[in-house]
Scaffold this active site. Structure first.
Site, PDB file in Angstrom:
ATOM      1  N   GLN A  87       0.849  -1.196   0.000  1.00 29.24           N
ATOM      2  CA  GLN A  87       0.000   0.000   0.000  1.00 29.24           C
ATOM      3  C   GLN A  87       0.884   1.245   0.000  1.00 29.24           C
ATOM      4  OE1 GLN A  87      -3.563  -0.531   2.879  1.00 29.24           O
ATOM      5  NE2 GLN A  87      -1.981  -1.893   3.650  1.00 29.24           N
ATOM      6  N   ILE A  89       3.751   3.980  -0.963  1.00 26.75           N
ATOM      7  CA  ILE A  89       4.175   4.617  -2.221  1.00 26.75           C
ATOM      8  C   ILE A  89       5.683   4.897  -2.200  1.00 26.75           C
ATOM      9  CG2 ILE A  89       1.887   5.583  -2.651  1.00 26.75           C
ATOM     10  CD1 ILE A  89       2.883   8.294  -1.692  1.00 26.75           C
ATOM     11  N   HIS A 105      -1.243   1.318  -4.548  1.00 18.73           N
ATOM     12  CA  HIS A 105      -1.649   2.718  -4.375  1.00 18.73           C
ATOM     13  C   HIS A 105      -0.699   3.681  -5.062  1.00 18.73           C
ATOM     14  CE1 HIS A 105      -4.199   1.572  -0.626  1.00 18.73           C
ATOM     15  NE2 HIS A 105      -4.831   1.344  -1.751  1.00 18.73           N
ATOM     16  N   CYS A 132       4.417  18.676 -18.900  1.00 21.37           N
ATOM     17  CA  CYS A 132       4.461  17.262 -19.283  1.00 21.37           C
ATOM     18  C   CYS A 132       5.516  17.071 -20.384  1.00 21.37           C
ATOM     19  CB  CYS A 132       3.095  16.810 -19.798  1.00 21.37           C
ATOM     20  SG  CYS A 132       3.154  15.146 -20.501  1.00 21.37           S
ATOM     21  N   THR A 173       0.118  -2.902   8.784  1.00 19.65           N
ATOM     22  CA  THR A 173      -1.034  -2.177   8.256  1.00 19.65           C
ATOM     23  C   THR A 173      -2.176  -2.192   9.258  1.00 19.65           C
ATOM     24  OG1 THR A 173      -2.630  -1.984   6.432  1.00 19.65           O
ATOM     25  CG2 THR A 173      -1.803  -4.210   6.924  1.00 19.65           C
ATOM     26  N   SER A 174      -2.853  -1.033   9.348  1.00 16.01           N
ATOM     27  CA  SER A 174      -3.916  -0.877  10.351  1.00 16.01           C
ATOM     28  C   SER A 174      -5.215  -1.531   9.904  1.00 16.01           C
ATOM     29  CB  SER A 174      -4.164   0.612  10.610  1.00 16.01           C
ATOM     30  OG  SER A 174      -4.581   1.241   9.391  1.00 16.01           O
ATOM     31  N   ALA A 216       8.372  -4.472  12.941  1.00 12.92           N
ATOM     32  CA  ALA A 216       8.632  -5.215  11.698  1.00 12.92           C
ATOM     33  C   ALA A 216      10.110  -5.552  11.538  1.00 12.92           C
ATOM     34  CB  ALA A 216       8.155  -4.376  10.505  1.00 12.92           C
TER      35      ALA A 216
HETATM   36  C1  BV8 Z   1     -11.701   2.708  -3.654  1.00 12.13           C
HETATM   37  C2  BV8 Z   1      -1.833   6.495  -1.461  1.00 12.13           C
HETATM   38  C3  BV8 Z   1     -13.427   2.211  -5.206  1.00 12.13           C
HETATM   39  C4  BV8 Z   1      -1.703   7.969  -1.338  1.00 12.13           C
HETATM   40  C5  BV8 Z   1      -3.663   5.778  -0.028  1.00 12.13           C
HETATM   41  C6  BV8 Z   1     -16.556   3.696   4.031  1.00 12.13           C
HETATM   42  C7  BV8 Z   1     -16.355   2.397   4.452  1.00 12.13           C
HETATM   43  C8  BV8 Z   1     -15.442   1.578   3.810  1.00 12.13           C
HETATM   44  C9  BV8 Z   1     -14.689   2.044   2.736  1.00 12.13           C
HETATM   45  C10 BV8 Z   1     -14.867   3.346   2.342  1.00 12.13           C
HETATM   46  C11 BV8 Z   1     -15.796   4.168   2.964  1.00 12.13           C
HETATM   47  N1  BV8 Z   1     -15.760   5.361   2.361  1.00 12.13           N
HETATM   48  C12 BV8 Z   1     -14.846   5.323   1.341  1.00 12.13           C
HETATM   49  C13 BV8 Z   1     -14.307   4.087   1.327  1.00 12.13           C
HETATM   50  C14 BV8 Z   1     -13.263   3.608   0.395  1.00 12.13           C
HETATM   51  C15 BV8 Z   1     -11.912   4.167   0.797  1.00 12.13           C
HETATM   52  C16 BV8 Z   1     -11.565   3.785   2.214  1.00 12.13           C
HETATM   53  O1  BV8 Z   1     -11.198   2.647   2.482  1.00 12.13           O
HETATM   54  N2  BV8 Z   1     -11.674   4.748   3.126  1.00 12.13           N
HETATM   55  C17 BV8 Z   1     -11.351   4.469   4.511  1.00 12.13           C
HETATM   56  C18 BV8 Z   1     -10.671   5.691   5.105  1.00 12.13           C
HETATM   57  C19 BV8 Z   1     -12.628   4.104   5.232  1.00 12.13           C
HETATM   58  N3  BV8 Z   1     -10.962   3.570  -0.114  1.00 12.13           N
HETATM   59  C20 BV8 Z   1     -10.709   4.142  -1.298  1.00 12.13           C
HETATM   60  O2  BV8 Z   1     -11.145   5.206  -1.646  1.00 12.13           O
HETATM   61  C21 BV8 Z   1      -9.836   3.328  -2.244  1.00 12.13           C
HETATM   62  N4  BV8 Z   1     -10.505   3.271  -3.526  1.00 12.13           N
HETATM   63  O3  BV8 Z   1     -12.319   2.212  -2.740  1.00 12.13           O
HETATM   64  O4  BV8 Z   1     -12.156   2.796  -4.960  1.00 12.13           O
HETATM   65  C22 BV8 Z   1     -13.249   0.912  -5.855  1.00 12.13           C
HETATM   66  C23 BV8 Z   1     -12.523  -0.086  -5.213  1.00 12.13           C
HETATM   67  C24 BV8 Z   1     -12.398  -1.326  -5.838  1.00 12.13           C
HETATM   68  C25 BV8 Z   1     -12.965  -1.555  -7.075  1.00 12.13           C
HETATM   69  C26 BV8 Z   1     -13.678  -0.535  -7.715  1.00 12.13           C
HETATM   70  C27 BV8 Z   1     -13.820   0.702  -7.104  1.00 12.13           C
HETATM   71  C28 BV8 Z   1      -8.498   3.978  -2.464  1.00 12.13           C
HETATM   72  C29 BV8 Z   1      -7.747   4.035  -1.168  1.00 12.13           C
HETATM   73  C30 BV8 Z   1      -6.299   4.443  -1.439  1.00 12.13           C
HETATM   74  C31 BV8 Z   1      -5.988   5.765  -0.801  1.00 12.13           C
HETATM   75  N5  BV8 Z   1      -4.544   6.042  -0.945  1.00 12.13           N
HETATM   76  N6  BV8 Z   1      -2.348   5.963  -0.197  1.00 12.13           N
HETATM   77  C32 BV8 Z   1      -0.615   8.358  -0.396  1.00 12.13           C
HETATM   78  O5  BV8 Z   1       0.055   7.487   0.199  1.00 12.13           O
HETATM   79  O6  BV8 Z   1      -0.433   9.576  -0.240  1.00 12.13           O
HETATM   80  S1  BV8 Z   1      -4.202   5.161   1.438  1.00 12.13           S
HETATM   81  C33 BV8 Z   1      -2.936   5.117   2.512  1.00 12.13           C
HETATM   82  O7  BV8 Z   1      -3.525   4.959   3.786  1.00 12.13           O
HETATM   83  C34 BV8 Z   1      -2.005   3.933   2.377  1.00 12.13           C
HETATM   84  O8  BV8 Z   1      -1.755   3.610   1.047  1.00 12.13           O
HETATM   85  C35 BV8 Z   1      -2.678   2.829   3.124  1.00 12.13           C
HETATM   86  O9  BV8 Z   1      -3.574   2.138   2.320  1.00 12.13           O
HETATM   87  C36 BV8 Z   1      -3.434   3.627   4.135  1.00 12.13           C
HETATM   88  C37 BV8 Z   1      -2.658   3.675   5.422  1.00 12.13           C
HETATM   89  O10 BV8 Z   1      -2.835   2.466   5.995  1.00 12.13           O
HETATM   90  P1  BV8 Z   1      -1.584   1.706   6.600  1.00 12.13           P
HETATM   91  O11 BV8 Z   1      -0.571   1.478   5.524  1.00 12.13           O
HETATM   92  O12 BV8 Z   1      -2.164   0.552   7.281  1.00 12.13           O
HETATM   93  O13 BV8 Z   1      -0.926   2.731   7.617  1.00 12.13           O
HETATM   94  P2  BV8 Z   1      -1.479   3.168   9.052  1.00 12.13           P
HETATM   95  O14 BV8 Z   1      -0.657   4.319   9.503  1.00 12.13           O
HETATM   96  O15 BV8 Z   1      -2.965   3.289   8.997  1.00 12.13           O
HETATM   97  O16 BV8 Z   1      -1.143   1.911   9.968  1.00 12.13           O
HETATM   98  C38 BV8 Z   1       0.195   1.561  10.202  1.00 12.13           C
HETATM   99  C39 BV8 Z   1       0.177   0.269  10.975  1.00 12.13           C
HETATM  100  O17 BV8 Z   1       1.521  -0.150  11.197  1.00 12.13           O
HETATM  101  C40 BV8 Z   1      -0.472   0.417  12.352  1.00 12.13           C
HETATM  102  O18 BV8 Z   1      -1.332  -0.686  12.556  1.00 12.13           O
HETATM  103  C41 BV8 Z   1       0.716   0.367  13.317  1.00 12.13           C
HETATM  104  O19 BV8 Z   1       0.390  -0.307  14.504  1.00 12.13           O
HETATM  105  C42 BV8 Z   1       1.718  -0.444  12.542  1.00 12.13           C
HETATM  106  N7  BV8 Z   1       3.108  -0.112  12.861  1.00 12.13           N
HETATM  107  C43 BV8 Z   1       3.618   1.110  13.162  1.00 12.13           C
HETATM  108  N8  BV8 Z   1       4.952   0.995  13.350  1.00 12.13           N
HETATM  109  C44 BV8 Z   1       5.268  -0.317  13.147  1.00 12.13           C
HETATM  110  C45 BV8 Z   1       4.096  -1.023  12.827  1.00 12.13           C
HETATM  111  N9  BV8 Z   1       4.086  -2.338  12.591  1.00 12.13           N
HETATM  112  C46 BV8 Z   1       5.262  -2.991  12.651  1.00 12.13           C
HETATM  113  N10 BV8 Z   1       6.435  -2.392  12.937  1.00 12.13           N
HETATM  114  C47 BV8 Z   1       6.473  -1.065  13.196  1.00 12.13           C
HETATM  115  N11 BV8 Z   1       7.652  -0.472  13.499  1.00 12.13           N
END
Ligand code: BV8
Length: 235
Positions: A87, A89, A105, A132, A173-174, A216
Site C-alpha cells: 500500500q 508509495i 496505491h 508534461c 497495516t492498520s 517489523a
Molecule cells: C476505492 C496512497 C473504489 C496515497 C492511499 C466507508 C467504508 C469503507 C470504505 C470506504 C468508505 N468510504 C470510502 C471508502 C473507500 C476508501 C476507504 O477505504 N476509506 C477508509 C478511510 C474508510 N478507499 C478508497 O477510496 C480506495 N478506492 O475504494 O475505490 C473501488 C474499489 C475497488 C474496485 C472498484 C472501485 C483507495 C484508497 C487508497 C488511498 N490512498 N495511499 C498516499 O500514500 O499519499 S491510502 C494510505 O492509507 C495507504 O496507502 C494505506 O492504504 C493507508 C494507510 O494504511 P496503513 O498502511 O495501514 O498505515 P497506518 O498508519 O494506517 O497503519 C500503520 C500500521 O503499522 C499500524 O497498525 C501500526 O500499529 C503499525 N506499525 C507502526 N509501526 C510499526 C508497525 N508495525 C510494525 N512495525 C512497526 N515499526
C-alpha cells in the site's frame, strides 16, 4: 509455497517514514480529504503538490530496514513463489532488493500527466508550473498515486494471487483502508492460512488465523527464517 504479502506504512516506520494515522488522525498536519483525494487536488493543487513534495524529499533521505531486506531475501528462496503487494508509495522494497513489487496505491517517485496519461519517473518537486515532457501540457502533472475515491492498481492480479496462494501475510497495516483491508477476508474465503505481523492490534487482527505483535524490523526477519526452515525441510 505460494505466499502473498501485503505491506503497509508500518513496515517503513523504522526507516523513518511517518505512518498515516497518528493519534490525531491527521496526516502530517493535513486532513486526508484535503491532500489525498481528487477533490482536494482540484480545490488546491499547490497544497497537494507541497504535501507530496515534502514526502518525496524525505523519502530520498531514508533507507530500507531489515524488514524490507528480509522480504527481498524471501523472494529469492527456492521453493517460495512470493507476490509482494504494498500500500506504500515509497521505494524502500525496491531499494532493499525486491524486484517485483505491486504498488496498489501508486508510487511517490513517479508522476502522471492528467492530459495524456504518461507516467514518468519523478524525484523533483512538482508544481502547477510543471510541464508534461510528452504532450508539453502545463499545470497537468500529478503524483502517480491512488487517492481516496480512485481505483487501486492490480486488484485482479492481487485477487488471483491470493486465491491460489498457500499463505497470506499482512505486515504493518492498520487494516482501515479498503479494498486492501478486505484481502485477509478474500484469503480466508479461499481457505488460505493468514498471518498478521504488526506493532499493535489492527482493525483486522480478529480475522487472521494468527497475529504476532512486534516491530517489523525484528519480527519479519524471524518469520522469514521460519519459512526458509520449513521450505528446506520439505525439499
Ligand atoms: C476505492 C496512497 C473504489 C496515497 C492511499 C466507508 C467504508 C469503507 C470504505 C470506504 C468508505 N468510504 C470510502 C471508502 C473507500 C476508501 C476507504 O477505504 N476509506 C477508509 C478511510 C474508510 N478507499 C478508497 O477510496 C480506495 N478506492 O475504494 O475505490 C473501488 C474499489 C475497488 C474496485 C472498484 C472501485 C483507495 C484508497 C487508497 C488511498 N490512498 N495511499 C498516499 O500514500 O499519499 S491510502 C494510505 O492509507 C495507504 O496507502 C494505506 O492504504 C493507508 C494507510 O494504511 P496503513 O498502511 O495501514 O498505515 P497506518 O498508519 O494506517 O497503519 C500503520 C500500521 O503499522 C499500524 O497498525 C501500526 O500499529 C503499525 N506499525 C507502526 N509501526 C510499526 C508497525 N508495525 C510494525 N512495525 C512497526 N515499526
Amino acid at each position: 509455497m505460494k505466499i502473498v504479502v501485503l505491506t503497509g506504512a508500518g513496515i517503513s516506520a523504522e526507516s523513518g517514514v511517518p505512518t498515516f494515522r497518528g493519534s490525531d488522525g491527521l496526516w502530517e498536519g493535513h486532513r486526508v480529504e484535503d491532500v489525498a483525494s481528487p477533490e482536494g487536488f482540484a480545490r488546491d493543487p499547490q497544497l497537494v503538490h507541497t504535501f507530496y513534495n515534502g514526502r518525496r524529499r524525505k523519502l530520498l533521505e531514508v533507507e530500507p530496514n531489515p524488514a524490507h531486506r528480509a522480504l527481498a531475501k524471501l523472494a529469492r528462496v527456492r521453493g517460495v513463489d512470493l507476490t509482494l503487494v504494498t500500500q506504500n508509495i515509497d521505494d524502500l522494497h525496491e531499494r532493499a532488493g525486491s524486484e517485483e513489487v505491486l504498488h496498489m496505491h501508486g508510487e511517490l517517485l513517479k508522476a502522471r500527466c492528467n492530459e495524456c496519461g504518461v507516467v514518468i519517473p519523478c524525484r523533483e518537486d512538482l508544481s502547477r508550473a510543471s510541464i508534461c515532457p510528452a504532450c508539453k501540457g502545463i499545470d497537468c502533472m500529478r503524483p502517480h498515486v491512488v487517492w481516496f475515491g480512485e481505483v487501486p492498481f492490480g486488484l485482479d492480479e492481487i485477487a488471483a494471487a491470493i486465491s491460489s496462494s498457500d499463505r497470506f501475510v499482512a505486515i504493518g497495516t492498520s487494516g482501515r483502508v479498503y479494498p486492501a483491508a478486505s484481502f485477509v477476508s478474500w484469503a480466508r474465503q479461499a481457505g488460505v492460512s493468514t498471518l498478521e505481523l504488526n506493532l499493535e492490534e489492527s482493525a483486522a487482527s480478529g480475522v487472521f488465523h494468527e497475529s504476532r505483535r512486534g516491530r517489523a524490523g525484528e519480527i519479519v526477519p524471524l518469520w522469514v527464517e521460519e519459512v526458509i526452515s520449513s521450505v528446506n525441510q520439505r525439499s
